[in-house]
Design a protein around this motif. Structure first.
Motif, PDB file in Angstrom:
ATOM      1  N   LEU A   1      38.851   2.375   6.652  1.00 61.04           N
ATOM      2  CA  LEU A   1      37.920   2.301   5.537  1.00 61.04           C
ATOM      3  C   LEU A   1      37.803   0.858   5.091  1.00 61.04           C
ATOM      4  CD1 LEU A   1      36.199   4.082   3.675  1.00 61.04           C
ATOM      5  CD2 LEU A   1      38.083   4.044   2.053  1.00 61.04           C
ATOM      6  N   LEU A   2      36.612   0.299   5.267  1.00 62.96           N
ATOM      7  CA  LEU A   2      36.414  -1.097   4.928  1.00 62.96           C
ATOM      8  C   LEU A   2      36.213  -1.253   3.423  1.00 62.96           C
ATOM      9  CD1 LEU A   2      33.915  -1.994   7.788  1.00 62.96           C
ATOM     10  CD2 LEU A   2      36.398  -2.254   7.769  1.00 62.96           C
ATOM     11  N   SER A   3      36.499  -2.436   2.932  1.00 64.92           N
ATOM     12  CA  SER A   3      36.231  -2.692   1.526  1.00 64.92           C
ATOM     13  C   SER A   3      34.734  -2.661   1.319  1.00 64.92           C
ATOM     14  CB  SER A   3      36.787  -4.068   1.132  1.00 64.92           C
ATOM     15  OG  SER A   3      36.235  -5.061   1.978  1.00 64.92           O
ATOM     16  N   GLY A   4      34.281  -1.922   0.317  1.00 58.32           N
ATOM     17  CA  GLY A   4      32.871  -1.687   0.121  1.00 58.32           C
ATOM     18  C   GLY A   4      32.106  -2.953  -0.208  1.00 58.32           C
ATOM     19  N   PRO A   5      30.877  -3.068   0.306  1.00 61.25           N
ATOM     20  CA  PRO A   5      30.062  -4.223  -0.022  1.00 61.25           C
ATOM     21  C   PRO A   5      29.560  -4.101  -1.458  1.00 61.25           C
ATOM     22  CG  PRO A   5      28.795  -2.651   1.254  1.00 61.25           C
ATOM     23  CD  PRO A   5      30.193  -2.117   1.191  1.00 61.25           C
ATOM     24  N   ASP A   6      28.830  -5.085  -1.882  1.00 61.86           N
ATOM     25  CA  ASP A   6      28.234  -5.050  -3.216  1.00 61.86           C
ATOM     26  C   ASP A   6      27.241  -3.894  -3.256  1.00 61.86           C
ATOM     27  OD1 ASP A   6      27.207  -5.509  -5.667  1.00 61.86           O
ATOM     28  OD2 ASP A   6      26.111  -7.324  -5.137  1.00 61.86           O
ATOM     29  N   LEU A   7      27.518  -2.922  -4.109  1.00 59.47           N
ATOM     30  CA  LEU A   7      26.695  -1.713  -4.168  1.00 59.47           C
ATOM     31  C   LEU A   7      25.793  -1.673  -5.393  1.00 59.47           C
ATOM     32  CD1 LEU A   7      29.331   0.932  -3.009  1.00 59.47           C
ATOM     33  CD2 LEU A   7      27.490  -0.071  -1.658  1.00 59.47           C
ATOM     34  N   ALA A   8      25.555  -2.821  -6.027  1.00 59.12           N
ATOM     35  CA  ALA A   8      24.690  -2.829  -7.209  1.00 59.12           C
ATOM     36  C   ALA A   8      23.286  -2.347  -6.867  1.00 59.12           C
ATOM     37  CB  ALA A   8      24.646  -4.237  -7.796  1.00 59.12           C
ATOM     38  N   TRP A   9      22.841  -2.613  -5.628  1.00 66.09           N
ATOM     39  CA  TRP A   9      21.493  -2.199  -5.216  1.00 66.09           C
ATOM     40  C   TRP A   9      21.334  -0.679  -5.225  1.00 66.09           C
ATOM     41  CZ3 TRP A   9      20.961   0.686  -0.659  1.00 66.09           C
ATOM     42  CH2 TRP A   9      22.098   0.761   0.148  1.00 66.09           C
ATOM     43  N   ALA A  10      22.469   0.047  -5.168  1.00 70.45           N
ATOM     44  CA  ALA A  10      22.423   1.509  -5.095  1.00 70.45           C
ATOM     45  C   ALA A  10      22.682   2.169  -6.443  1.00 70.45           C
ATOM     46  CB  ALA A  10      23.429   2.012  -4.069  1.00 70.45           C
ATOM     47  N   ALA A  11      22.602   1.427  -7.535  1.00 65.63           N
ATOM     48  CA  ALA A  11      22.883   1.984  -8.862  1.00 65.63           C
ATOM     49  C   ALA A  11      22.050   3.228  -9.186  1.00 65.63           C
ATOM     50  CB  ALA A  11      22.685   0.902  -9.924  1.00 65.63           C
ATOM     51  N   PRO A  12      20.754   3.286  -8.832  1.00 65.23           N
ATOM     52  CA  PRO A  12      19.980   4.507  -9.119  1.00 65.23           C
ATOM     53  C   PRO A  12      20.571   5.762  -8.470  1.00 65.23           C
ATOM     54  CG  PRO A  12      18.499   2.699  -8.606  1.00 65.23           C
ATOM     55  CD  PRO A  12      19.885   2.220  -8.296  1.00 65.23           C
ATOM     56  N   LEU A  13      21.171   5.596  -7.285  1.00 60.41           N
ATOM     57  CA  LEU A  13      21.802   6.750  -6.645  1.00 60.41           C
ATOM     58  C   LEU A  13      23.014   7.212  -7.447  1.00 60.41           C
ATOM     59  CD1 LEU A  13      22.385   8.783  -4.406  1.00 60.41           C
ATOM     60  CD2 LEU A  13      23.466   6.942  -3.101  1.00 60.41           C
TER      61      LEU A  13
ATOM     62  N   LEU B   1      13.473   9.184  -5.990  1.00 59.61           N
ATOM     63  CA  LEU B   1      13.839   7.781  -6.128  1.00 59.61           C
ATOM     64  C   LEU B   1      13.915   7.143  -4.750  1.00 59.61           C
ATOM     65  CD1 LEU B   1      16.789   8.160  -8.671  1.00 59.61           C
ATOM     66  CD2 LEU B   1      14.466   7.390  -9.201  1.00 59.61           C
ATOM     67  N   ALA B   2      13.532   5.889  -4.655  1.00 63.91           N
ATOM     68  CA  ALA B   2      13.630   5.146  -3.404  1.00 63.91           C
ATOM     69  C   ALA B   2      14.368   3.845  -3.671  1.00 63.91           C
ATOM     70  CB  ALA B   2      12.247   4.865  -2.828  1.00 63.91           C
ATOM     71  N   ILE B   3      15.458   3.622  -2.937  1.00 61.99           N
ATOM     72  CA  ILE B   3      16.195   2.372  -3.060  1.00 61.99           C
ATOM     73  C   ILE B   3      16.268   1.726  -1.688  1.00 61.99           C
ATOM     74  CG2 ILE B   3      17.546   3.099  -5.053  1.00 61.99           C
ATOM     75  CD1 ILE B   3      19.848   3.756  -3.221  1.00 61.99           C
ATOM     76  N   ARG B   4      16.299   0.415  -1.676  1.00 63.57           N
ATOM     77  CA  ARG B   4      16.239  -0.280  -0.391  1.00 63.57           C
ATOM     78  C   ARG B   4      17.072  -1.558  -0.448  1.00 63.57           C
ATOM     79  NH1 ARG B   4      10.760  -2.228   2.876  1.00 63.57           N
ATOM     80  NH2 ARG B   4      11.851  -2.912   4.765  1.00 63.57           N
ATOM     81  N   LYS B   5      17.718  -1.852   0.652  1.00 64.92           N
ATOM     82  CA  LYS B   5      18.398  -3.133   0.811  1.00 64.92           C
ATOM     83  C   LYS B   5      17.858  -3.809   2.061  1.00 64.92           C
ATOM     84  CE  LYS B   5      22.750  -5.587   0.803  1.00 64.92           C
ATOM     85  NZ  LYS B   5      24.216  -5.535   0.760  1.00 64.92           N
ATOM     86  N   ILE B   6      17.202  -4.931   1.870  1.00 60.48           N
ATOM     87  CA  ILE B   6      16.607  -5.667   2.986  1.00 60.48           C
ATOM     88  C   ILE B   6      17.665  -6.586   3.590  1.00 60.48           C
ATOM     89  CG2 ILE B   6      14.787  -7.274   3.669  1.00 60.48           C
ATOM     90  CD1 ILE B   6      13.158  -6.258   1.291  1.00 60.48           C
ATOM     91  N   PRO B   7      17.863  -6.519   4.904  1.00 61.44           N
ATOM     92  CA  PRO B   7      18.866  -7.394   5.522  1.00 61.44           C
ATOM     93  C   PRO B   7      18.451  -8.852   5.408  1.00 61.44           C
ATOM     94  CG  PRO B   7      17.572  -6.277   7.198  1.00 61.44           C
ATOM     95  CD  PRO B   7      17.180  -5.668   5.888  1.00 61.44           C
ATOM     96  N   PRO B   8      19.401  -9.766   5.360  1.00 64.95           N
ATOM     97  CA  PRO B   8      19.062 -11.193   5.283  1.00 64.95           C
ATOM     98  C   PRO B   8      18.306 -11.637   6.529  1.00 64.95           C
ATOM     99  CG  PRO B   8      21.409 -10.876   5.699  1.00 64.95           C
ATOM    100  CD  PRO B   8      20.852  -9.536   5.363  1.00 64.95           C
ATOM    101  N   SER B   9      17.418 -12.597   6.351  1.00 72.01           N
ATOM    102  CA  SER B   9      16.566 -13.049   7.459  1.00 72.01           C
ATOM    103  C   SER B   9      17.377 -13.652   8.602  1.00 72.01           C
ATOM    104  CB  SER B   9      15.547 -14.073   6.952  1.00 72.01           C
ATOM    105  OG  SER B   9      16.214 -15.166   6.343  1.00 72.01           O
ATOM    106  N   ASP B  10      18.543 -14.244   8.282  1.00 74.02           N
ATOM    107  CA  ASP B  10      19.330 -14.867   9.347  1.00 74.02           C
ATOM    108  C   ASP B  10      20.107 -13.854  10.185  1.00 74.02           C
ATOM    109  OD1 ASP B  10      21.186 -14.074   7.516  1.00 74.02           O
ATOM    110  OD2 ASP B  10      22.049 -16.058   7.168  1.00 74.02           O
ATOM    111  N   ALA B  11      20.011 -12.540   9.836  1.00 77.99           N
ATOM    112  CA  ALA B  11      20.670 -11.507  10.630  1.00 77.99           C
ATOM    113  C   ALA B  11      19.790 -11.013  11.768  1.00 77.99           C
ATOM    114  CB  ALA B  11      21.056 -10.324   9.742  1.00 77.99           C
ATOM    115  N   ARG B  12      18.541 -11.451  11.790  1.00 79.57           N
ATOM    116  CA  ARG B  12      17.580 -10.976  12.784  1.00 79.57           C
ATOM    117  C   ARG B  12      17.634 -11.854  14.029  1.00 79.57           C
ATOM    118  NH1 ARG B  12      12.687  -8.144  13.321  1.00 79.57           N
ATOM    119  NH2 ARG B  12      11.049  -9.230  14.487  1.00 79.57           N
TER     120      ARG B  12
END
Length: 771
Positions: free
Chosen positions: A217-229, A393-404
């Protein structure tokens, strides 16, 4: 109707029960309740009832002190008995209601849908019955009554075995003969019931089929983007949340959601399309130290394991379940959330009656149980986006551009005719191999070539049973049918014109593997497709090579995406990015776009040297351009505009109807008659008017502002499959209910008009795969 808590009738009062049986029949059927059961029988109890000459298991759906009006009491049969008591004997009321909703939403008999919620012991026992010779049948065998060779052989076989022949749910020539024998009175159906109960045990390895060496179990990333959930999980429900994010972020959010749900004393169900991926997800979320002990459920489990699981669920031992689509019917108590991973996955749609969609049934269930539905994907379907916009509800996290990775489109029209691996792709392969970064050559077509074509007349060899073009397999050195598996030697001349110029067209993974091996002889090349991974042992050996890095180039189809993510690739070469765009399906562009995104996700970031080369002859297509420009809005605007103009989901609701049979003329007549009834049903003003033999596509109305459009009948894209001719009808409606009601009314008429064994009428509401 008597509820489970209503006082029982007195011994002198009659009691009547409506019973649903798991058959393709409209129901329920009314039975008299015997005196021995009047004080104990309740809604949801499973019973054994006489049904024609058979004895079937059924479930009580209502109780009444008064008999049905207009039905003579002497015609009512009596319930034989209640099935033995057990931890998993009966079905909860809310699951009964769910099965009825599925029947209504997907125009299927309630009895067929009842199978979905029955305990595994019931599901296993229901079809287990045997055909045995009656005295009349024994006499026919003894006197050698005139009959066909096949009938005589079957009579002899029945006479040699005391237990008879086991009944199968599959339709076959044997089943037809046995049905004919039943009609003549030569055989009777005898139920074979076992009262053995599966032993209750702690969650076993057989149930928790997780891969060895599961990820910590990895340490969770920043989950502020998922607050509506998180707010939705704490709310009263029901609610629906769409989560669009890369896989790593979704996995972290899934783990956090599980912990929140368990902390509230609730259970959680995770639905996944493919069994192999479900096992992989089970291993990723397992964390015994935190009390997360998921159980993986899929069709590969034994009946004993399924029965054990049901007992554990009712004992509240199991709190986290990962499973394929049918897991949505498991009797998990106090569900807090249902997580649908990869909600756009076509595997979530059942291919056989009742053709339910696991994602949509999950929404029915969370509404009834005041829970939260989480729809998770890196690229949601257009239908899901539209439905969530209307309510959710729709929530989204866009990956950083340098990950592409760096993406390059190669125009095959600028390459030589018949090019499989273009010059830019060959240079990129060579460079990637030299730095040992790993190459994936992706092509979603197995075999060596798509077809064999005559250069003189243009004809292609077709399967005589399915009428589809035969694929060439160099491994088998034969032409093969991708539907029924029939094979034939490669013809030296054309069957149509006798011309000798036969040419292979449309390369497959076998051809790509051959070219890669020839052009890069020092590279280790492996192929992952339906041919190389037919057997579990073969698949396991190939996956071991992948995990151990014993390869330089992987050639594969979409099959390689069903498990967990592959190792990060230095180069992803998409051999034919437009291969799926020619498929006669209105979703072909969307599926191509999703497939390209999945392939790109396997490549390393551009900063680490990762690159993607997509070869295509359709450079300007919006699916290709959206991927090249990393612009989802470009794809959505173009695709939604096309769907709205042409009248396809999500702009309208769609129902696909299929008429099939062995008599081509009868199939065509039945399809035409069905269109005529749909027309009359949908437009009362047309009733009694002459209907043209070939009804055109026409907008109709049911007296409400909910127009229908009926397309067809026309031969199916696969006009003949396994010896059965197939005609297709499409019903479009602005309101889902109006289309369903029109189909429900007419399909009953059609099944009464035509003998079902001669003509079959299939209904697919919200189809995923076109017939």
């Amino acid at each position: 109707m008597i509820s489970p808590t209503t006082p029982s009738p007195s011994e002198t009062e009659a009691l009547f029960a409506d019973v649903i049986v798991p058959r393709h029949l409209a129901g329920p059927f009314t039975y008299r309740v015997p005196l021995s059961l009047r004080s104990t029988l309740r809604i949801g109890h499973r019973v054994l009832v006489p049904f024609g000459r058979s004895m079937l298991q059924g479930a009580v759906v209502s109780l009444s002190l008064t008999p049905p009006q207009g039905l003579a009491l002497t015609r009512l049969k009596e319930i034989h008995s209640r099935l033995p008591e057990g931890a998993a004997t009966d079905v909860a009321a809310h699951l009964f209601q769910l099965s009825r909703q599925v029947a209504e939403q997907y125009v299927a008999p309630w009895g067929q849908c009842l199978r979905l919620v029955l305990p595994p012991t019931a599901a296993a026992l229901a079809p287990v019955s045997h055909y045995q010779l009656t005295e009349q049948g024994k006499a026919a065998l003894a006197v050698r009554e005139p009959c066909s060779v096949k009938e005589r052989a079957l009579l002899v076989k029945l006479g040699k075995t005391a237990t008879g022949i086991r009944k199968s749910s599959r339709r076959s020539a044997l089943a037809d003969l046995l049905q004919a024998f039943t009609t003549r009175g030569w055989v009777r159906e005898v139920p074979t019931l076992s009262t053995d109960q599966a032993p209750l045990a702690q969650p076993s390895g057989q149930l928790s089929l997780a891969p060895a060496g599961t990820a910590p179990l990895l340490s969770g990333p920043d989950l502020a983007w998922a607050a509506p959930l998180f707010d939705a999980l704490k709310g009263p429900g029901p609610s629906r949340v769409l989560v669009q994010a890369p896989w790593a972020d979704r996995l972290g959010l899934l783990r956090h959601t599980i912990r929140l749900t368990l902390d509230r004393g609730q259970t959680i169900l995770i639905l996944v399309g493919e069994a192999e991926r479900a096992q992989w997800v089970t291993g990723l979320i397992r964390d015994e130290e935190r009390g997360i002990a998921p159980v993986c459920v899929h069709s590969g489990l034994s009946d004993q394991a399924k029965a054990e699981l049901w007992d554990q669920i009712q004992q509240q031992v199991v709190r986290v379940v990962v499973g394929t689509r049918s897991s949505v019917f498991l009797p998990l108590p106090a569900i807090g959330a249902i997580w649908v991973e990869g909600e756009e996955d076509a595997a979530l749609k059942e291919a056989q009656e009742p053709r339910y969609h696991g994602r949509d049934v999950a929404w029915l269930r969370v509404q009834a149980e005041q829970a939260v539905l989480i729809l998770s994907s890196s690229h949601p379907s257009l239908e899901t986006k539209a439905s969530v916009e209307q309510g959710g509800l729709a929530i989204r996290k866009i990956p950083p551009s340098d990950a592409r990775p760096a993406v390059q489109v190669v125009n095959l029209r600028e390459q030589g005719y018949g090019t499989v691996l273009s010059r830019p792709l060959l240079r990129a392969i060579e460079q990637t191999i030299s730095r040992k970064a790993g190459v994936l050559l992706f092509l979603n077509r197995k075999g060596y070539a798509g077809a064999l074509v005559c250069r003189d007349c243009g004809q292609v060899p077709r399967c005589p049973a399915c009428r589809v073009a035969l694929m060439y397999s160099r491994q088998a050195d034969r032409l093969l049918c991708s539907y029924c598996g029939n094979g034939t030697p490669i013809p030296e001349t054309c069957e149509a014109c006798s011309g000798p110029r036969m040419q292979l067209i449309g390369e497959g993974t076998e051809r790509v593997e051959e070219d890669a091996t020839r052009l890069f002889p020092r590279a280790a090349v492996i192929r992952l497709d339906g041919d190389t991974m037919k057997k579990p042992a073969q698949a396991a050996a190939l996956w071991r090579r992948v995990d151990q890095g014993d390869w330089d180039i992987i050639v594969g189809t979409q099959l390689l995406l069903r498990r967990g993510p592959l190792p990060t690739m230095g180069l992803v070469g998409i051999v034919q990015a437009d291969a799926g765009l020619s498929v006669p399906d209105f979703r072909s562009a969307e599926r191509t776009y999703h497939m390209l995104l999945d392939a790109i996700a396997l490549a390393a970031p551009a900063g680490a040297g990762g690159q993607v080369l997509a070869q295509t002859s359709l450079v300007s297509h919006h699916a290709i351009q959206a991927v090249a420009q990393d612009d989802e809005s470009l794809f959505l605007s173009e695709e939604l505009s096309h769907r709205s103009t042409l009248g396809y989901p999500p702009a309208v609701h769609l129902i696909a109807l299929l008429v099939s049979g062995t008599d081509e003329q009868m199939v065509r007549q039945a399809a035409t008659a069905w269109v005529a009834r749909l027309t009359a049903c949908a437009s009362p003003a047309l009733t009694g008017q002459q209907i043209p033999a070939r009804a055109p596509a026409m907008p109709l109305s049911m007296g409400q502002p909910a127009p229908l459009t009926i397309l067809g009948p026309v031969p199916s894209p696969v006009a003949k499959l396994r010896g059965r001719y197939r005609w297709q009808i499409l019903v479009k409606s602005l309101h889902r209910e109006s289309g369903i009601e029109a189909v429900r009314r007419t399909v009953r008429d059609m099944e009464r008009l035509y003998q079902r064994r001669a003509i079959k009428f299939d209904v697919d509401v919200d189809p995923i795969e076109m017939w």
